[in-house]
Design an enzyme around this catalytic site. Structure first.
Site: not given
Ligand SMILES: Cc1ncc(COP(=O)(O)O)c(C=O)c1O
Length: 446
Positions: A159, A273, A244
């Protein structure tokens, strides 16, 4: 008088009034936000309105104190409204709430420097945005431009967000199919599978994009050496490694960065986050000097109006200071160990129901034999004033991702609630099965 006290000072008809107020909020969601989402939330047993929060505790409109073990879906490292983060933001708010976007801005500069100091390898330059999705979006643009290649390799179940670019590298068809065609040259490979990476990465690959621990895939912890192998494969083919760390970063796993578990430094790291202490939205990606060459030709090749605004950067600086000075990385490791060990005791009692408890630090997934069991356990937890949540890409797994400031008493509260919720669910299922047998027996007699 604060909002919570006001709610509770409404006299003899207070409870009725609160119910009416809640109903109005829910109706507004149904009429003006997202009716299907409202139905889903109500189905999950969440039928009150959040009012205030501090640390790991949320107070709702009915005056209940809830222990938030979903932790803002991993965003709450320092807990709700940490006083030092709030004070820093208030101070900045009084000084300068926004930026000219043209003059130099001190909080942004200081945050860039701080991130360069605390991230691994030669990660140095920062681009600031407003969310994890935007961080991933920017990272893949920079990867394509700086390598002159288009291929992006990421993992099944991953994700990375839901914008068109971030979705293209995510790993669940349910969310991708309705928006096709997405970006070309994006390939998913099974996570934690080194041979799959070997076979897929080549001279056309701009970047391999991986979560150090897959959060939304159901908290999947790779084997030791997986990220190191990915690093080596990328180097061999001249591709970039993007980690990520939106969910795993800033202490959640019991180390400052998820990639620290494998001693790996990526070429680009994405963050969001927990970065601003869950106070003001922020996202960022930080890259090596090589990747930042792209800004030489055109410093505005990628930009954002609100990205790096002084409130968000001030909040982030304060949050990082709290994480460092309050020892929250170590706290995540110790409290996570306690929570995982205790949750596994319940698993041992009900192995037919709880298949696995896994995770690192305070990113913990509990996999059930069936997705309906997870739903019932979430409801059971809520009945005991504990909030837990699904993982987006794995319906059989729920997550415990409380703020890193969770205390021993709160860990015990979560564990007790989980044990009782699982016991209640097992009993419920047994009763349903007995009823079904009765119905079958009656039907056969006829
Ligand atoms: C690993 C990862 N990357 C990107 C995102 C997307 O982040 P946002 O919801 O702040 O756009 C998330 C969200 O859960 C995530 O867990």
């Amino acid at each position: 008088m604060n909002e919570h006290e006001q709610l509770h000072s409404r006299g003899p008809n207070g409870a009725d009034q609160r119910r009416t107020d809640d109903a109005a909020v829910i109706a507004d969601y149904e009429n003006y936000v997202n009716p299907s989402y409202a139905a889903l939330v109500k189905f999950g047993g969440f039928d009150s309105v959040e009012v205030s929060a501090r640390g790991c505790l949320v107070t709702d409109s009915q005056g209940r104190e809830l222990l938030d073990c979903a932790g803002g879906l991993g965003a709450l490292s320092v807990g709700y409204s940490h006083p030092r983060v709030v004070a820093a933001v208030k101070d900045q708010l009084d000084k300068m709430a926004f930026s000219t976007r043209l003059l130099f801005n001190a909080p942004q500069a200081r945050l860039g420097k701080k991130l360069a100091e605390i991230t691994p390898g030669d990660l140095q330059y920062c681009f600031f945005c407003n969310s994890g999705t935007e961080a991933v979006e920017g990272a893949i643009k920079i990867a394509r431009m700086s390598t002159g290649r288009s291929g992006l390799v990421s993992a099944t179940g991953a994700f990375h967000g839901k914008s068109m670019g971030a979705l293209s590298v995510s790993g669940r068809d349910l969310y991708k199919k309705p928006f096709q065609p997405l970006l070309p040259d994006c390939v998913n490979v099974p996570f934690n599978d080194i041979p799959a990476l070997e076979q897929t990465v080549n001279q056309d690959t701009a970047a391999v994009l991986l979560e150090p621990i897959q959060g939304e895939a159901g908290v999947i912890v790779p084997d030791d050496g997986y990220l190191r192998a990915a690093r080596e494969i990328c180097d061999r083919h001249g591709a970039l490694l993007i980690c990520d760390e939106v969910q795993t970063g800033l202490g959640r796993t019991g180390k400052m960065w998820g990639c620290d578990w494998d001693g790996v430094a990526p070429d680009i790291m994405t963050l969001a986050k927990a970065l601003s202490g869950s106070c003001v939205p922020i996202g960022a990606f930080i890259g090596t000097p090589r990747t930042w060459e792209v800004f030489k030709e055109n410093p505005l090749i990628h930009s954002s109006t609100f990205g790096g605004n002084p409130l968000a950067c001030t909040a982030a600086l304060a949050a990082i200071e709290v994480i460092e000075t309050e020892g929250l990385v170590e706290q995540a490791a110790t409290q996570g160990e306690k929570l995982i060990t205790a949750l596994r005791e319940t698993q041992a009692k009900y192995p037919q129901c709880v298949k696995e408890v896994r995770g690192r630090g305070l990113i913990i997934g509990v996999e059930f034999a069936h997705e309906d069991i997870g739903a019932l356990v979430i409801v059971g937890l809520l009945q005991r004033n504990v909030i837990a949540a699904y993982t987006i890409n794995n319906a059989t797994t729920i997550r415990f991702e409380p703020p890193l400031v969770i205390t021993d008493e709160q860990v015990a509260w979560a564990v007790r609630a989980f044990d009782e919720a699982v016991a209640q669910t097992v009993e419920l299922i047994a009763n349903i099965e007995m009823d079904e047998e009765d119905i079958e027996g009656t039907t056969n007699e006829h």
